[in-house]
Design a protein around this motif. Structure first.
Motif, PDB file in Angstrom:
ATOM      1  N   THR A 195       0.856  -1.192   0.000  1.00  0.00           N
ATOM      2  CA  THR A 195       0.000   0.000   0.000  1.00  0.00           C
ATOM      3  C   THR A 195       0.889   1.239   0.000  1.00  0.00           C
ATOM      4  O   THR A 195       0.620   2.210  -0.697  1.00  0.00           O
ATOM      5  N   PHE A 196       1.947   1.179   0.816  1.00  0.00           N
ATOM      6  CA  PHE A 196       2.995   2.198   0.771  1.00  0.00           C
ATOM      7  C   PHE A 196       4.329   1.468   0.619  1.00  0.00           C
ATOM      8  O   PHE A 196       4.424   0.277   0.907  1.00  0.00           O
ATOM      9  N   LYS A 197       5.363   2.202   0.198  1.00  0.00           N
ATOM     10  CA  LYS A 197       6.647   1.536  -0.024  1.00  0.00           C
ATOM     11  C   LYS A 197       7.362   1.219   1.273  1.00  0.00           C
ATOM     12  O   LYS A 197       8.145   0.293   1.349  1.00  0.00           O
ATOM     13  N   GLN A 242       1.205   8.426  -4.659  1.00  0.00           N
ATOM     14  CA  GLN A 242       0.915   8.145  -6.051  1.00  0.00           C
ATOM     15  C   GLN A 242       2.199   7.652  -6.681  1.00  0.00           C
ATOM     16  O   GLN A 242       3.211   8.346  -6.685  1.00  0.00           O
ATOM     17  N   LYS A 243       2.163   6.432  -7.176  1.00  0.00           N
ATOM     18  CA  LYS A 243       3.357   5.900  -7.844  1.00  0.00           C
ATOM     19  C   LYS A 243       3.508   6.585  -9.196  1.00  0.00           C
ATOM     20  O   LYS A 243       2.539   6.687  -9.945  1.00  0.00           O
ATOM     21  N   ILE A 244       4.713   7.071  -9.491  1.00  0.00           N
ATOM     22  CA  ILE A 244       4.909   7.670 -10.806  1.00  0.00           C
ATOM     23  C   ILE A 244       5.798   6.781 -11.675  1.00  0.00           C
ATOM     24  O   ILE A 244       5.769   6.868 -12.885  1.00  0.00           O
ATOM     25  N   LEU A 245       6.594   5.950 -11.044  1.00  0.00           N
ATOM     26  CA  LEU A 245       7.365   4.925 -11.760  1.00  0.00           C
ATOM     27  C   LEU A 245       7.241   3.669 -10.902  1.00  0.00           C
ATOM     28  O   LEU A 245       6.782   3.738  -9.763  1.00  0.00           O
ATOM     29  N   ARG A 280       9.311   2.122  -9.207  1.00  0.00           N
ATOM     30  CA  ARG A 280      10.029   2.187  -7.944  1.00  0.00           C
ATOM     31  C   ARG A 280      10.051   3.572  -7.319  1.00  0.00           C
ATOM     32  O   ARG A 280      10.807   3.818  -6.388  1.00  0.00           O
ATOM     33  N   VAL A 281       9.257   4.484  -7.855  1.00  0.00           N
ATOM     34  CA  VAL A 281       9.242   5.849  -7.326  1.00  0.00           C
ATOM     35  C   VAL A 281       7.798   6.284  -7.090  1.00  0.00           C
ATOM     36  O   VAL A 281       6.937   6.073  -7.936  1.00  0.00           O
ATOM     37  N   SER A 282       7.552   6.877  -5.924  1.00  0.00           N
ATOM     38  CA  SER A 282       6.215   7.421  -5.683  1.00  0.00           C
ATOM     39  C   SER A 282       6.333   8.829  -5.118  1.00  0.00           C
ATOM     40  O   SER A 282       7.356   9.207  -4.551  1.00  0.00           O
ATOM     41  N   VAL A 283       5.258   9.604  -5.299  1.00  0.00           N
ATOM     42  CA  VAL A 283       5.160  10.925  -4.695  1.00  0.00           C
ATOM     43  C   VAL A 283       4.279  10.779  -3.464  1.00  0.00           C
ATOM     44  O   VAL A 283       3.224  10.156  -3.530  1.00  0.00           O
ATOM     45  N   ASN A 284       4.748  11.317  -2.348  1.00  0.00           N
ATOM     46  CA  ASN A 284       3.996  11.183  -1.100  1.00  0.00           C
ATOM     47  C   ASN A 284       3.554  12.536  -0.577  1.00  0.00           C
ATOM     48  O   ASN A 284       4.259  13.536  -0.716  1.00  0.00           O
ATOM     49  N   PHE A 285       2.388  12.531   0.091  1.00  0.00           N
ATOM     50  CA  PHE A 285       1.836  13.734   0.689  1.00  0.00           C
ATOM     51  C   PHE A 285       1.404  13.384   2.103  1.00  0.00           C
ATOM     52  O   PHE A 285       0.856  12.311   2.341  1.00  0.00           O
ATOM     53  N   GLU A 286       1.658  14.284   3.026  1.00  0.00           N
ATOM     54  CA  GLU A 286       1.218  14.022   4.397  1.00  0.00           C
ATOM     55  C   GLU A 286       0.865  15.336   5.085  1.00  0.00           C
ATOM     56  O   GLU A 286       1.594  16.321   4.975  1.00  0.00           O
ATOM     57  N   TYR A 287      -0.261  15.339   5.795  1.00  0.00           N
ATOM     58  CA  TYR A 287      -0.723  16.553   6.474  1.00  0.00           C
ATOM     59  C   TYR A 287      -1.341  16.159   7.801  1.00  0.00           C
ATOM     60  O   TYR A 287      -2.155  15.246   7.856  1.00  0.00           O
TER      61      TYR A 287
END
Lengths: 188, 295
Positions: free
Chosen positions: B47-49, B214-217, B219-226
């Protein structure tokens, strides 16, 4: 009217006969084993799946395998996750299948204990890519139970498995696949 | 005449039937296996890396007998510009690790330079997202964290209690992997401070964390946290922690590179002690390195 009924009954009887005759020659199991080994100087990777569904017909020689990618067990949980998530994409492609034939099935006497060999050939489908594979299968018949073993090699690049350059030295281009299943006939 | 017709029909039927029968035997389409995978229960993975989204915990746990060694750095504020090399002159860090007692039960320890804090946590996954039979739409985790501030007492002359050093954070983490690339998490959080600066401030602070990746590749994802602190609980200089970053996975390592306005890598710190505002350039560059060791 009577004639029609007789015709129908005859057809039904024939179908039933055909069905019994047909299923009589089917050997199957849901607990077949498939293991794979990737040997490189940098890293040895191995995994095995003990929940393989497989069956063959002792008459036509047709042989099928189907297994879920997520059922391959690794010693290292992280490696198993990466195998499913990054390499095999098992959510998109959950299954691997084989559909083929035991070429000289007629030479095997399934009622007589012994060891037989036959060429096995068919299509291996991984990640929606089908490729022809063939190997020699060994069949050990003991008291109606058929143990079948075979080994062959596949190249991950043939099946749309994407390996980053950095990782490439750790993954063999000739992955050894070992198949080992105990089949029982379903009319015994 | 009638009888002849019946025999004729019978013949056609027989021929059709035999044709069907033989085509079945010799065609590749014959299915020998009952192969319906919808009967199988399949648990959602990755679900997350890694087990942090940026600062806070994700629902991921390390597997049994695995140790995830983590080094977390936060540099100084970017807004001070080139003189501080955009904050790289200063750094705070946490060194620690997560250990899998079972696949679902993790414990962890760490030590941060911020307030010389020792911290420990226990984390339990009680629900797993799955599909197939008896499927479940979400993954649920409870996490309890305790930190010990080990700075010298500010007022050593008065009576100081050890318990004043303690703070606790309890979280319920609920996440769902919506697609193979997108996952989101909501984390209702209760932070308890054994000591606060004055009577007007609450000891128990409720906040809600929101995280997404959001996975963009592959092995790479963009993460957001608030982390949103419900109003009127905390002193007015506090701001909500907002972080944006990337996860980069390379085999046994996960690198998390991010920008955050929080200075502190542990729960109580980034939830209640964040003072930097993104619009003032009070943002820090940071990274977490996670390395899994297998026992």
């Amino acid at each position: 009217m009577t004639m029609k009924k007789i015709a129908l009954a005859f057809t039904a009887l024939l179908s039933l006969f055909a069905f019994i005759n047909h299923s009589g020659g089917i050997y199957k199991t849901n607990t077949g084993n498939i293991s794979f080994y990737s040997y490189t100087p940098v890293k040895d990777i191995r995994a095995s799946n003990h929940k393989v569904k497989t069956a063959f017909s002792s008459e036509s020689g047709q042989l099928q395998f189907s297994c879920l990618i997520k059922d391959f067990e690794f010693k290292n949980a992280l490696m198993q996750e990466h195998f499913n998530e990054n390499y095999m994409e098992s959510t998109t492609y959950p299954k691997a299948t084989f559909d083929g034939f035991i070429t000289s099935v007629s030479a095997i006497d399934f009622n007589k204990d012994g060891t037989y060999t036959s060429e096995v050939t068919g299509k291996l489908k991984i990640k929606d890519v089908s490729k022809k594979v063939s190997t020699t299968g060994t069949f050990f018949v003991t008291g109606g139970i058929v143990n079948a073993k075979a080994t062959f090699n596949v190249n991950p690049y043939d099946y749309n498995v994407k390996i980053p350059k950095m990782i490439a030295p750790k993954i063999s281009e000739s992955i050894e696949i070992i198949v080992d299943s105990d089949y029982t006939s379903n009319n015994k | 005449m009638q009888n002849f017709d019946y025999i004729h029909v019978l013949r056609i039927k027989l021929i059709l039937f035999l044709a069907f029968f033989y085509s079945n035997v010799f065609s590749q389409d014959l299915n020998l296996i009952d192969d319906n995978e919808s009967k199988e229960k399949i648990y959602t993975i990755a679900t997350f890396k890694t087990n942090r989204i940026v600062n806070g915990h994700s629902i991921e746990t390390v597997a049994k007998n695995e140790f995830d060694f983590k080094i977390s750095h936060r540099f100084g504020v970017v807004g001070n510009g080139f003189y501080d090399l955009f904050g790289l002159d200063y750094a705070s860090m946490r060194m620690g690790g997560d250990f899998g007692i079972t696949d679902n039960l993790n414990v962890g320890l760490g030590r941060s330079t911020v307030q010389k804090t020792y911290d420990g946590f226990i984390k339990y996954k009680f629900l797993k997202q799955s599909k197939g039979q008896k499927s479940c739409p979400i993954t649920g985790v409870i996490m309890s964290h305790m930190g010990i501030n080990s700075l010298k007492w500010t007022n050593p002359e008065r009576e100081n209690l050890f318990t004043s050093r303690l703070h606790f954070t309890h979280q319920l983490l609920i996440a769902r992997k919506f697609s193979k690339n997108f996952s989101a998490q909501i984390s209702p959080t209760l932070t308890h401070l054994n000591i606060v600066k004055n009577n007007n401030l609450a000891n128990d602070i409720i906040s809600i964390g929101i995280g997404a990746r959001q996975k963009i590749l592959t092995r790479v994802s963009v993460n957001f946290e608030y982390y949103y602190i419900l109003t009127d609980q905390i002193d007015e200089n506090s701001v909500n922690a907002l972080s944006l970053g990337f996860d980069i996975e390379t085999g046994g390592h996960v690198f998390q590179l991010f920008f955050t306005n929080a200075n502190s890598p542990f729960e109580k710190g980034f939830i209640t002690d964040t003072r930097g505002k993104w619009i003032d350039g009070d943002v820090r560059f940071g990274f977490n390195i996670a390395r899994i060791f297998d026992f």
